[in-house]
Design an enzyme around this catalytic site. Sequence first.
Site, mmCIF file in Angstrom:
data_model
loop_
_atom_site.group_PDB
_atom_site.id
_atom_site.type_symbol
_atom_site.label_atom_id
_atom_site.label_comp_id
_atom_site.label_asym_id
_atom_site.label_seq_id
_atom_site.Cartn_x
_atom_site.Cartn_y
_atom_site.Cartn_z
ATOM 1 N N SER A 251 56.508 58.053 -10.625
ATOM 2 C CA SER A 251 55.542 59.144 -10.555
ATOM 3 C C SER A 251 56.095 60.259 -9.688
ATOM 4 C CB SER A 251 54.210 58.651 -9.976
ATOM 5 O OG SER A 251 54.369 58.282 -8.617
ATOM 6 N N LYS A 252 55.382 61.362 -9.637
ATOM 7 C CA LYS A 252 55.825 62.548 -8.898
ATOM 8 C C LYS A 252 56.076 62.221 -7.422
ATOM 9 C CE LYS A 252 56.452 67.115 -8.947
ATOM 10 N NZ LYS A 252 57.463 67.778 -9.763
ATOM 11 N N ARG A 253 55.276 61.330 -6.862
ATOM 12 C CA ARG A 253 55.420 61.017 -5.438
ATOM 13 C C ARG A 253 56.720 60.281 -5.135
ATOM 14 N NH1 ARG A 253 51.507 57.373 -7.264
ATOM 15 N NH2 ARG A 253 49.894 58.884 -6.735
#
Length: 489
Positions: A251-253
């Site tokens: 994911s983006k994180r």
Amino acid sequence: MTVRTRFAPSPTGYLHIGGVRTALFNWLLARHYGGQFVLRIDDTDQDRHVEAAVGLILEGFRWMDMGWDEGPEVGGPHGPYFQSQRGEKYRAAADRLIASGHVYRDYTTAEERDAEKKAADAAKIAYRFRGARPTPEQITQYDAEGRPYALRFQVPLGRKVVINDAIKGTVEQSTDEMGDFVIMRAGGNPLYNFASVVDDADMQITHIVRAEEHLANTFSQILVFEALGYELPIFAHVPYVAAPGSRKKLSKRDGAVGLDEYMNKGYLPEAMMNYLARLGWSLDASQEVFTRAELIEKFGLDRVNSSPASHDPDKLFWLQGEWMKTVDLADKVEAVLPWMHKEGLIHESVHLNEKRKIAAVISALGDRLKTYSDIITLGKYFFTDTITYDPDAVKKRLRKPGVSEMLVKFAEMLKTVEPYEISSLETAVHAFAETNGIKMGDVVNPVRVAVTGQGVGPGFYDCLHILGRDVCLKRIADTIAMLAAEPTS
């Protein structure tokens, strides 16, 4: 059979590298068999539509040099290629399903359905919506009341839906575990499981290669394919890309996962294609570096792993370095110019002498230049009037007894070097160290920090030569002044 694949992103944001990998698998499969690759924009969800996202998608595909045979900006015989423009096709298909008895009007309200679900939960029964077809009289009454309705597909009970997946193998589900599903909301907006089938059939897609998160949708879609009388395509569901060192979906994180981020760092499209192709696919146990032509020749769904593959930034960086070695010096010079211009190191119009200097810096950096943006992080001091000192390098190399005195003597020696070339500089520096009884490291390391601000970098003599005598003398003088202002304790 002509192989036709497609990639159908929703324009809701940045282009995730997991999505790019799925697109690449589709593109490679089509190219391997001499078929067509279709790009379709699934933009029926206008609430989540991001206007700039389509541009980012197309830009990313162009950067990867993954041309599409049909789709936006290209056209083709099966357009439009935006779902938001295909409403008539969905309405015609829905009318066919209504006429054949596969679809009915559902006038139930959200409150009524919620009450049914709560009752099922209370009875500890799995909730599956089973609608009752309204009678002609009810339809007349509800329409007179202006009551909205959705169109639902009536799932036949007592059978199994089987997917012969090219990656996952045979997967099946009982229709008794499926509820009647909506194909069009009130207002006529089609849902994914319906619109996707209509589009894939209309565009004659032979292989649907997509993320495994859509596997559960495929059972419903097969029922729609059958009800419309279409031949089933080959399905292949690609496992998700996991976060580095875990089984959790990326994911983006987890860091840089948007293709644009790698584009903006100066990665090579060849390296990204090589990396993404190997992310869950392998030819053998040894080969890691593949050219574009090799990938097209060798790729097949039979060697795609059925388990998730972890995103490995280190491996991508290594491949980037390998591919950077194949780029000609002249091409590297042209490629770093945008980064240098953005940083304010050069003007928009670059003179030949400036390009020669840039080429010299790139040559000096050698394999250290892994991405084009590295010209800023590794070589900025070659193009600025002042330098930024690395505090650790200053403490380790400069703030020692006798360093200032050595720099004064070194500057005097540097004034006399003729010609001011690498070989002459090397001879003079060795003679300087020997004459003054100083170890070479105690000369080279402090002078490097004095003229570059950094403790590591390209070859020492390359730095002296590229910077030039006058710049080196000025920076050495500035360093001596700095040390005098804050003497070693």
